[in-house]
Write a protein that holds these residues in place. Structure first.
Motif, PDB file in Angstrom:
ATOM      1  N   ILE A 195     -11.979  -4.418   8.693  1.00 64.93           N
ATOM      2  CA  ILE A 195     -11.594  -3.221   9.441  1.00 64.93           C
ATOM      3  C   ILE A 195     -10.132  -3.316   9.868  1.00 64.93           C
ATOM      4  O   ILE A 195      -9.410  -2.316   9.868  1.00 64.93           O
ATOM      5  CB  ILE A 195     -12.517  -3.027  10.664  1.00 64.93           C
ATOM      6  CG1 ILE A 195     -13.893  -2.546  10.190  1.00 64.93           C
ATOM      7  CG2 ILE A 195     -11.923  -2.027  11.651  1.00 64.93           C
ATOM      8  CD1 ILE A 195     -14.896  -2.328  11.290  1.00 64.93           C
ATOM      9  N   ASN A 196      -9.688  -4.521  10.218  1.00 64.04           N
ATOM     10  CA  ASN A 196      -8.294  -4.698  10.620  1.00 64.04           C
ATOM     11  C   ASN A 196      -7.342  -4.307   9.489  1.00 64.04           C
ATOM     12  O   ASN A 196      -6.316  -3.656   9.716  1.00 64.04           O
ATOM     13  CB  ASN A 196      -8.041  -6.145  11.034  1.00 64.04           C
ATOM     14  CG  ASN A 196      -6.609  -6.369  11.495  1.00 64.04           C
ATOM     15  OD1 ASN A 196      -6.118  -5.705  12.395  1.00 64.04           O
ATOM     16  ND2 ASN A 196      -5.925  -7.303  10.853  1.00 64.04           N
ATOM     17  N   PRO A 205      -9.052   7.513   0.263  1.00 59.88           N
ATOM     18  CA  PRO A 205     -10.322   6.808   0.486  1.00 59.88           C
ATOM     19  C   PRO A 205     -10.131   5.291   0.472  1.00 59.88           C
ATOM     20  O   PRO A 205      -9.396   4.759  -0.362  1.00 59.88           O
ATOM     21  CB  PRO A 205     -11.174   7.262  -0.701  1.00 59.88           C
ATOM     22  CG  PRO A 205     -10.603   8.575  -1.098  1.00 59.88           C
ATOM     23  CD  PRO A 205      -9.133   8.464  -0.858  1.00 59.88           C
ATOM     24  N   ILE A 206     -10.799   4.616   1.405  1.00 65.08           N
ATOM     25  CA  ILE A 206     -10.728   3.158   1.511  1.00 65.08           C
ATOM     26  C   ILE A 206     -12.142   2.599   1.474  1.00 65.08           C
ATOM     27  O   ILE A 206     -12.993   2.988   2.274  1.00 65.08           O
ATOM     28  CB  ILE A 206     -10.037   2.714   2.814  1.00 65.08           C
ATOM     29  CG1 ILE A 206      -8.593   3.228   2.865  1.00 65.08           C
ATOM     30  CG2 ILE A 206     -10.061   1.193   2.940  1.00 65.08           C
ATOM     31  CD1 ILE A 206      -7.897   2.940   4.191  1.00 65.08           C
ATOM     32  N   LEU A 207     -12.373   1.679   0.557  1.00 65.06           N
ATOM     33  CA  LEU A 207     -13.666   0.995   0.457  1.00 65.06           C
ATOM     34  C   LEU A 207     -13.578  -0.311   1.235  1.00 65.06           C
ATOM     35  O   LEU A 207     -12.711  -1.147   0.966  1.00 65.06           O
ATOM     36  CB  LEU A 207     -14.015   0.729  -1.005  1.00 65.06           C
ATOM     37  CG  LEU A 207     -15.321  -0.021  -1.291  1.00 65.06           C
ATOM     38  CD1 LEU A 207     -16.519   0.728  -0.722  1.00 65.06           C
ATOM     39  CD2 LEU A 207     -15.493  -0.240  -2.793  1.00 65.06           C
ATOM     40  N   LEU A 239      -3.739   0.119   7.042  1.00 69.65           N
ATOM     41  CA  LEU A 239      -3.468   1.169   6.059  1.00 69.65           C
ATOM     42  C   LEU A 239      -3.375   2.532   6.734  1.00 69.65           C
ATOM     43  O   LEU A 239      -2.471   3.318   6.438  1.00 69.65           O
ATOM     44  CB  LEU A 239      -4.561   1.193   4.983  1.00 69.65           C
ATOM     45  CG  LEU A 239      -4.220   0.467   3.675  1.00 69.65           C
ATOM     46  CD1 LEU A 239      -4.030  -1.016   3.924  1.00 69.65           C
ATOM     47  CD2 LEU A 239      -5.302   0.699   2.636  1.00 69.65           C
ATOM     48  N   ARG A 240      -4.304   2.809   7.635  1.00 67.27           N
ATOM     49  CA  ARG A 240      -4.277   4.104   8.321  1.00 67.27           C
ATOM     50  C   ARG A 240      -3.012   4.236   9.179  1.00 67.27           C
ATOM     51  O   ARG A 240      -2.407   5.317   9.246  1.00 67.27           O
ATOM     52  CB  ARG A 240      -5.527   4.266   9.187  1.00 67.27           C
ATOM     53  CG  ARG A 240      -6.830   4.400   8.390  1.00 67.27           C
ATOM     54  CD  ARG A 240      -6.808   5.591   7.466  1.00 67.27           C
ATOM     55  NE  ARG A 240      -8.111   5.853   6.842  1.00 67.27           N
ATOM     56  CZ  ARG A 240      -8.271   6.133   5.565  1.00 67.27           C
ATOM     57  NH1 ARG A 240      -7.218   6.188   4.754  1.00 67.27           N
ATOM     58  NH2 ARG A 240      -9.468   6.377   5.077  1.00 67.27           N
ATOM     59  N   LYS A 241      -2.593   3.150   9.817  1.00 66.32           N
ATOM     60  CA  LYS A 241      -1.358   3.185  10.605  1.00 66.32           C
ATOM     61  C   LYS A 241      -0.130   3.360   9.715  1.00 66.32           C
ATOM     62  O   LYS A 241       0.919   3.817  10.181  1.00 66.32           O
ATOM     63  CB  LYS A 241      -1.223   1.903  11.432  1.00 66.32           C
ATOM     64  CG  LYS A 241      -2.158   1.840  12.633  1.00 66.32           C
ATOM     65  CD  LYS A 241      -1.919   0.586  13.447  1.00 66.32           C
ATOM     66  CE  LYS A 241      -2.781   0.566  14.701  1.00 66.32           C
ATOM     67  NZ  LYS A 241      -2.559  -0.667  15.513  1.00 66.32           N
ATOM     68  N   SER A 242      -0.276   2.989   8.447  1.00 59.88           N
ATOM     69  CA  SER A 242       0.815   3.160   7.481  1.00 59.88           C
ATOM     70  C   SER A 242       0.749   4.526   6.806  1.00 59.88           C
ATOM     71  O   SER A 242       1.421   4.763   5.802  1.00 59.88           O
ATOM     72  CB  SER A 242       0.748   2.056   6.422  1.00 59.88           C
ATOM     73  OG  SER A 242       0.840   0.779   7.018  1.00 59.88           O
ATOM     74  N   SER A 253       0.824  -1.212   0.000  1.00 58.78           N
ATOM     75  CA  SER A 253       0.000   0.000   0.000  1.00 58.78           C
ATOM     76  C   SER A 253       0.856   1.259   0.000  1.00 58.78           C
ATOM     77  O   SER A 253       0.544   2.237  -0.692  1.00 58.78           O
ATOM     78  CB  SER A 253      -0.941  -0.008   1.207  1.00 58.78           C
ATOM     79  OG  SER A 253      -1.808  -1.113   1.152  1.00 58.78           O
ATOM     80  N   GLN A 254       1.925   1.236   0.758  1.00 54.60           N
ATOM     81  CA  GLN A 254       2.813   2.398   0.789  1.00 54.60           C
ATOM     82  C   GLN A 254       3.463   2.630  -0.572  1.00 54.60           C
ATOM     83  O   GLN A 254       3.558   3.772  -1.037  1.00 54.60           O
ATOM     84  CB  GLN A 254       3.877   2.214   1.873  1.00 54.60           C
ATOM     85  CG  GLN A 254       3.332   2.335   3.286  1.00 54.60           C
ATOM     86  CD  GLN A 254       4.372   2.052   4.352  1.00 54.60           C
ATOM     87  OE1 GLN A 254       5.342   1.332   4.118  1.00 54.60           O
ATOM     88  NE2 GLN A 254       4.180   2.614   5.533  1.00 54.60           N
TER      89      GLN A 254
END
Length: 336
Positions: free
Chosen positions: A60-61, A74-76, A66-69, A44-45
């Motif tokens: 959700i995990n 936007p994430i679906l 992704l958010r921690k990275s 993802s990065q």
């Protein structure tokens, strides 16, 4: 000495840009299943650095990773979850898979971003086409924000018929709404959508005749124990298998806990020869056989230039996706 995965970031970037150049569409990168086994954080990065602005996850995990990275795009979310507070906190777009789910969520009064998923014939999940009008009515009387509509095709033979069904669904909604239904196998099909939802092709797991895709993942395991054996000697649990000829047993630290199926005939490549395992795969080890002599620390290629993932999938009677997604997330991944 450990089994490890190499991720070629240049090949990943190449695939992303190659698909973009052939289609001139925005790519929604599908990174579910630990980015098809490649490593969700690392992949993802790298995709974000390549310009990717949209991502899709299954849980959700995965979204949290992704958010921690520091993926702020936007994430679906595909998961049919009741944890709406996390969906809101992580700023996710929730996939709506049924009319009941939509009704239940609308009653919460939580202002969520949603996309409607329609079943075009797979019978897996999704709203049915005739439910589109009712879905629009529910949304119009709720705090929900509809940001898109999407679907998945059953097969290429049904592509045109299913696309026509989706076209009729879209007429019920604002014609400016985002929609996506083309995945890796339909990249070059003509369509008015400005979005592609791509998973396998990003990782080079799909053979595309008119698109030059490169494999992103390679898998290597080092020899960490050697036993000289004679033809007919019994090996492994239960001594149920015998050595085919004089040679050597090479133990590698890779077993069914790492992603192999126990009854697999594992192929490996070393010094110009393809070798196979003897006996059943063990939890953390596999016994490989060769009549040629190697040394401790020599690496056996399990996926790579000499054992291409598409070739291996045919040998293992499966698909590339199953092979890579089965790889244990704890295996070391090296970005090169």
């Amino acid at each position: 000495m450990r089994t490890y995965i190499k991720i070629n970031k240049e090949n990943l970037r190449h695939n992303y840009l190659e698909i973009k150049s052939k289609t001139n569409k925005e790519i929604i990168a599908v990174v579910k299943g630990n980015a098809y086994g490649h490593g969700i954080k690392e992949i993802s990065q790298e995709l974000a650095l390549s310009g990717c602005k949209f991502f899709m996850v299954a849980s959700i995990n995965e979204a949290l990773q992704l958010r921690k990275s520091l993926i702020l795009s936007p994430i679906l979310l595909l998961e049919n979850t009741s944890d709406l507070k996390s969906v809101l906190a992580l700023k996710l777009t929730l996939s709506i898979m049924s009319l009941k789910q939509l009704e239940d969520i609308s009653k919460t009064k939580i202002p969520l971003s949603i996309q409607l998923f329609f079943d075009l014939g797979m019978k897996r999940d999704g709203l049915l086409p005739y439910e589109a009008l009712e879905a629009k009515k529910i949304i119009s009387h709720s705090n929900l924000l509809l940001t898109g509509i999407f679907a998945h095709h059953t097969c290429k033979e049904n592509y045109e018929k299913e696309t026509n069904i989706l076209t009729e669904i879209l007429k019920i909604f604002d014609n400016k709404i985002i929609y996506h239904h083309q995945s890796s196998n339909y990249i070059l099909e003509k369509d008015d959508s400005k979005f592609l939802r791509i998973g396998g092709a990003l990782y080079g797991l799909v053979d595309m005749p008119n698109i030059n895709l490169k494999t992103v993942l390679k898998l290597y395991s080092p020899i960490w124990c050697i036993k000289e054996v004679k033809q007919g000697e019994e090996v492994g649990y239960g001594n149920k298998k015998t050595v085919p000829e004089n040679g050597y047993i090479y133990t590698i630290p890779f077993g069914y806990a790492d992603g192999l199926k126990r009854n697999t005939t594992l192929l490996g490549f070393i010094n110009g020869e393809i070798i196979k395992n003897v006996g059943n795969i063990m939890m953390n080890h596999t016994l490989m056989f060769s009549k040629n002599k190697y040394k401790i620390g020599d690496e056996i290629e399990l996926i790579g230039d000499n054992l291409n993932i598409n070739y291996l999938s045919k040998q293992y009677k499966t698909i590339p996706y199953e092979i890579t997604t089965s790889l244990n997330p704890n295996l070391k991944r090296i970005i090169e």
